[in-house]
Every structure is written in C-alpha cells, then in structure tokens.
Motif scaffolding. Structure first.
Motif, PDB file in Angstrom:
ATOM      1  N   ARG A   1       3.294 -16.418  34.716  1.00  0.00           N
ATOM      2  CA  ARG A   1       4.757 -16.427  34.612  1.00  0.00           C
ATOM      3  C   ARG A   1       5.266 -17.505  35.552  1.00  0.00           C
ATOM      4  O   ARG A   1       4.969 -17.481  36.746  1.00  0.00           O
ATOM      5  CB  ARG A   1       5.354 -15.089  34.992  1.00  0.00           C
ATOM      6  N   VAL A   2       6.005 -18.458  35.009  1.00  0.00           N
ATOM      7  CA  VAL A   2       6.560 -19.540  35.814  1.00  0.00           C
ATOM      8  C   VAL A   2       8.041 -19.698  35.473  1.00  0.00           C
ATOM      9  O   VAL A   2       8.428 -19.574  34.316  1.00  0.00           O
ATOM     10  CB  VAL A   2       5.783 -20.860  35.608  1.00  0.00           C
ATOM     11  N   VAL A   3       8.858 -19.918  36.510  1.00  0.00           N
ATOM     12  CA  VAL A   3      10.281 -20.167  36.332  1.00  0.00           C
ATOM     13  C   VAL A   3      10.569 -21.562  36.875  1.00  0.00           C
ATOM     14  O   VAL A   3      10.264 -21.857  38.036  1.00  0.00           O
ATOM     15  CB  VAL A   3      11.151 -19.112  37.055  1.00  0.00           C
ATOM     16  N   LEU A   4      11.115 -22.409  36.015  1.00  0.00           N
ATOM     17  CA  LEU A   4      11.425 -23.797  36.363  1.00  0.00           C
ATOM     18  C   LEU A   4      12.933 -23.977  36.373  1.00  0.00           C
ATOM     19  O   LEU A   4      13.634 -23.417  35.531  1.00  0.00           O
ATOM     20  CB  LEU A   4      10.807 -24.745  35.324  1.00  0.00           C
ATOM     21  N   LYS A   5      13.428 -24.780  37.312  1.00  0.00           N
ATOM     22  CA  LYS A   5      14.854 -25.109  37.352  1.00  0.00           C
ATOM     23  C   LYS A   5      14.994 -26.624  37.319  1.00  0.00           C
ATOM     24  O   LYS A   5      14.294 -27.333  38.029  1.00  0.00           O
ATOM     25  CB  LYS A   5      15.518 -24.556  38.609  1.00  0.00           C
ATOM     26  N   GLN A   6      15.921 -27.068  36.484  1.00  0.00           N
ATOM     27  CA  GLN A   6      16.161 -28.500  36.328  1.00  0.00           C
ATOM     28  C   GLN A   6      17.655 -28.726  36.168  1.00  0.00           C
ATOM     29  O   GLN A   6      18.325 -28.019  35.415  1.00  0.00           O
ATOM     30  CB  GLN A   6      15.421 -29.019  35.098  1.00  0.00           C
ATOM     31  N   THR A   7      18.179 -29.733  36.871  1.00  0.00           N
ATOM     32  CA  THR A   7      19.584 -30.093  36.748  1.00  0.00           C
ATOM     33  C   THR A   7      19.684 -31.430  36.029  1.00  0.00           C
ATOM     34  O   THR A   7      19.016 -32.394  36.404  1.00  0.00           O
ATOM     35  CB  THR A   7      20.254 -30.205  38.136  1.00  0.00           C
ATOM     36  N   ILE A   8      20.504 -31.466  35.002  1.00  0.00           N
ATOM     37  CA  ILE A   8      20.761 -32.701  34.261  1.00  0.00           C
ATOM     38  C   ILE A   8      22.229 -33.039  34.460  1.00  0.00           C
ATOM     39  O   ILE A   8      23.106 -32.221  34.178  1.00  0.00           O
ATOM     40  CB  ILE A   8      20.439 -32.541  32.763  1.00  0.00           C
TER      41      ILE A   8
ATOM     42  N   MET B   1      24.454 -29.778  34.025  1.00  0.00           N
ATOM     43  CA  MET B   1      23.790 -28.672  33.349  1.00  0.00           C
ATOM     44  C   MET B   1      22.581 -28.231  34.177  1.00  0.00           C
ATOM     45  O   MET B   1      21.680 -29.039  34.427  1.00  0.00           O
ATOM     46  CB  MET B   1      23.352 -29.108  31.951  1.00  0.00           C
ATOM     47  N   VAL B   2      22.564 -26.990  34.612  1.00  0.00           N
ATOM     48  CA  VAL B   2      21.448 -26.422  35.356  1.00  0.00           C
ATOM     49  C   VAL B   2      20.689 -25.519  34.389  1.00  0.00           C
ATOM     50  O   VAL B   2      21.223 -24.518  33.908  1.00  0.00           O
ATOM     51  CB  VAL B   2      21.919 -25.617  36.583  1.00  0.00           C
ATOM     52  N   ILE B   3      19.457 -25.903  34.103  1.00  0.00           N
ATOM     53  CA  ILE B   3      18.638 -25.158  33.145  1.00  0.00           C
ATOM     54  C   ILE B   3      17.591 -24.358  33.912  1.00  0.00           C
ATOM     55  O   ILE B   3      16.866 -24.914  34.737  1.00  0.00           O
ATOM     56  CB  ILE B   3      17.924 -26.114  32.173  1.00  0.00           C
ATOM     57  N   THR B   4      17.527 -23.072  33.636  1.00  0.00           N
ATOM     58  CA  THR B   4      16.459 -22.225  34.175  1.00  0.00           C
ATOM     59  C   THR B   4      15.575 -21.842  32.997  1.00  0.00           C
ATOM     60  O   THR B   4      16.048 -21.278  32.016  1.00  0.00           O
ATOM     61  CB  THR B   4      17.029 -20.963  34.841  1.00  0.00           C
ATOM     62  N   ARG B   5      14.309 -22.204  33.101  1.00  0.00           N
ATOM     63  CA  ARG B   5      13.360 -21.949  32.013  1.00  0.00           C
ATOM     64  C   ARG B   5      12.252 -21.043  32.525  1.00  0.00           C
ATOM     65  O   ARG B   5      11.680 -21.300  33.579  1.00  0.00           O
ATOM     66  CB  ARG B   5      12.786 -23.281  31.539  1.00  0.00           C
TER      67      ARG B   5
ATOM     68  N   TYR C   1       8.954 -17.906  26.013  1.00  0.00           N
ATOM     69  CA  TYR C   1       9.717 -18.776  26.894  1.00  0.00           C
ATOM     70  C   TYR C   1      11.185 -18.622  26.540  1.00  0.00           C
ATOM     71  O   TYR C   1      11.538 -18.231  25.437  1.00  0.00           O
ATOM     72  CB  TYR C   1       9.286 -20.248  26.809  1.00  0.00           C
ATOM     73  N   ASN C   2      12.016 -18.884  27.510  1.00  0.00           N
ATOM     74  CA  ASN C   2      13.450 -18.884  27.274  1.00  0.00           C
ATOM     75  C   ASN C   2      14.098 -19.819  28.269  1.00  0.00           C
ATOM     76  O   ASN C   2      13.515 -20.136  29.304  1.00  0.00           O
ATOM     77  CB  ASN C   2      14.041 -17.471  27.329  1.00  0.00           C
ATOM     78  N   ALA C   3      15.258 -20.266  27.929  1.00  0.00           N
ATOM     79  CA  ALA C   3      16.017 -21.139  28.818  1.00  0.00           C
ATOM     80  C   ALA C   3      17.440 -20.630  28.870  1.00  0.00           C
ATOM     81  O   ALA C   3      17.986 -20.170  27.867  1.00  0.00           O
ATOM     82  CB  ALA C   3      15.988 -22.576  28.313  1.00  0.00           C
ATOM     83  N   SER C   4      18.024 -20.710  30.056  1.00  0.00           N
ATOM     84  CA  SER C   4      19.404 -20.287  30.211  1.00  0.00           C
ATOM     85  C   SER C   4      20.167 -21.312  31.032  1.00  0.00           C
ATOM     86  O   SER C   4      19.586 -22.020  31.857  1.00  0.00           O
ATOM     87  CB  SER C   4      19.481 -18.905  30.869  1.00  0.00           C
ATOM     88  N   ILE C   5      21.454 -21.376  30.770  1.00  0.00           N
ATOM     89  CA  ILE C   5      22.363 -22.269  31.470  1.00  0.00           C
ATOM     90  C   ILE C   5      23.537 -21.410  31.923  1.00  0.00           C
ATOM     91  O   ILE C   5      24.182 -20.776  31.083  1.00  0.00           O
ATOM     92  CB  ILE C   5      22.852 -23.400  30.542  1.00  0.00           C
TER      93      ILE C   5
ATOM     94  N   SER D   1      22.018 -19.550  23.587  1.00  0.00           N
ATOM     95  CA  SER D   1      20.735 -19.062  24.090  1.00  0.00           C
ATOM     96  C   SER D   1      19.599 -19.847  23.435  1.00  0.00           C
ATOM     97  O   SER D   1      19.744 -20.393  22.339  1.00  0.00           O
ATOM     98  CB  SER D   1      20.577 -17.572  23.785  1.00  0.00           C
ATOM     99  N   LEU D   2      18.479 -19.876  24.137  1.00  0.00           N
ATOM    100  CA  LEU D   2      17.259 -20.476  23.621  1.00  0.00           C
ATOM    101  C   LEU D   2      16.110 -19.555  23.975  1.00  0.00           C
ATOM    102  O   LEU D   2      15.901 -19.234  25.145  1.00  0.00           O
ATOM    103  CB  LEU D   2      17.018 -21.863  24.220  1.00  0.00           C
ATOM    104  N   ASN D   3      15.409 -19.092  22.956  1.00  0.00           N
ATOM    105  CA  ASN D   3      14.261 -18.214  23.137  1.00  0.00           C
ATOM    106  C   ASN D   3      13.120 -18.745  22.297  1.00  0.00           C
ATOM    107  O   ASN D   3      13.348 -19.426  21.296  1.00  0.00           O
ATOM    108  CB  ASN D   3      14.597 -16.788  22.702  1.00  0.00           C
TER     109      ASN D   3
END
Length: 170
Positions: free
Chosen positions: A55-62, A79-83, A99-103, A109-111
């Motif tokens: 299980r990994v949680v990644l955070k990325q800001t665009i 946009m701050v994406i948590t995946r 996997y899922n991503a949230s903003i 939503s993205l699943n």
C-alpha cells in the motif's frame, strides 16, 4: 455517467520481479524524484509492504498554470493529487489491487483496479482499468475523457520507469 478505460503494460521481467520492485520503498521514492522534473512537489506520503501486500500513498502538486485550459476552468488553485495504490499478497497467477486518486474540493473521482499476471514469454503484464467521474454539468464528459487520456500517458511513463528501475536495481 462515468467513463472507463483499460490499459495494459507488458514487461520482459517476471511478475515476481516487478512485484518485488514495487515492494521496495526506494522504487517509489525514485519515481517521485523523477516526477519532480514536471511538478516540484512530489512525495511518498506513506508506504507499507508486508504479508498482506503493498500500500503506497503518493502526493503530487501540479501548478494551475500547468493544467490544460479546460481543467483551469474548474480548478481555481494548484491541483494537489493524492493517489493510493494497493496490490494484494503476491500470487504467481494473478495479483490483484486497486488505486484511486483524489483532489481536495475536486469535482469528481478516479478509481481503478489492477492485475499483475505472468505472460507466456516469461514476462508479465499489469492491466489497469480506470473509471473517471466528473460532476460538472456540460464539461463532465470532456473532462472525464481528458483525465483518462492523461492517465494512460502517466501509466506509459511509469511502465518505462519500472522497466528501467528493475533492470538497474534488481
């Protein structure tokens, strides 16, 4: 109505080798370091690899200015994406995950679901099926399609990264 898209990445390496790579935190740290060329704020927020799986949680800001014009109409800030990605315990026939991503304050939503399985040539495939749903009238379909197309580009880049990382490190 949500849109779906499947993408498969094929690898010369075995499923066990690819799973092994993803079970090492350095694999994810190195991937986030590579993303910093595009987006300066990328990090591994949390990582667990044990007998229950990965299980990994990644955070990325665009930056908002890096977003396509259509996305800028909806996103008024960066946009701050948590995946979050998961893979269950390694199964030599088929390892399943999600996997899922949230903003934050994002308009949708993205699943997704992923499977890692061996191929006849001794390599393996990761098949990812993504579902995007946007709750903005009039532009929802266009945004969903844009998200899925950009996701395929991301998955392609990550597949190349994975091939290179495994070759260099395992």
């Amino acid at each position: 109505m949500a849109r779906r898209l499947s993408y498969s990445a094929r690898y010369a390496q075995s499923a066990e080798k690819l799973y092994q790579a993803q079970s090492i935190k350095q694999y994810w740290d190195d991937m986030m370091a590579g993303f910093q060329m595009i987006s300066p704020h990328c990090e591994v927020d949390s990582f667990v690899s044990d007998e229950t799986g990965i299980r990994v949680v990644l955070k990325q800001t665009i930056g908002r200015d890096q977003l396509p014009a259509l996305a800028q109409t909806v996103m008024k800030k960066d946009m701050v994406i948590t995946r979050e990605e998961t893979l269950g315990p390694f199964d030599p026939d088929n390892t399943k995950g999600t996997y899922n991503a949230s903003i934050p304050a994002g308009p949708g939503s993205l699943n997704g679901w992923q499977e890692l399985f061996p191929t006849e040539n001794g390599g393996c495939t990761i098949r990812r099926t993504s579902e995007a749903k946007v709750f903005v009238p009039f532009v929802n379909g266009k945004l969903e399609q844009m998200i899925l197309i950009n996701l395929v580009d991301l998955f392609r880049a990550e597949a190349e990264y994975a091939k290179d990382w495994v070759d260099k490190n395992l």
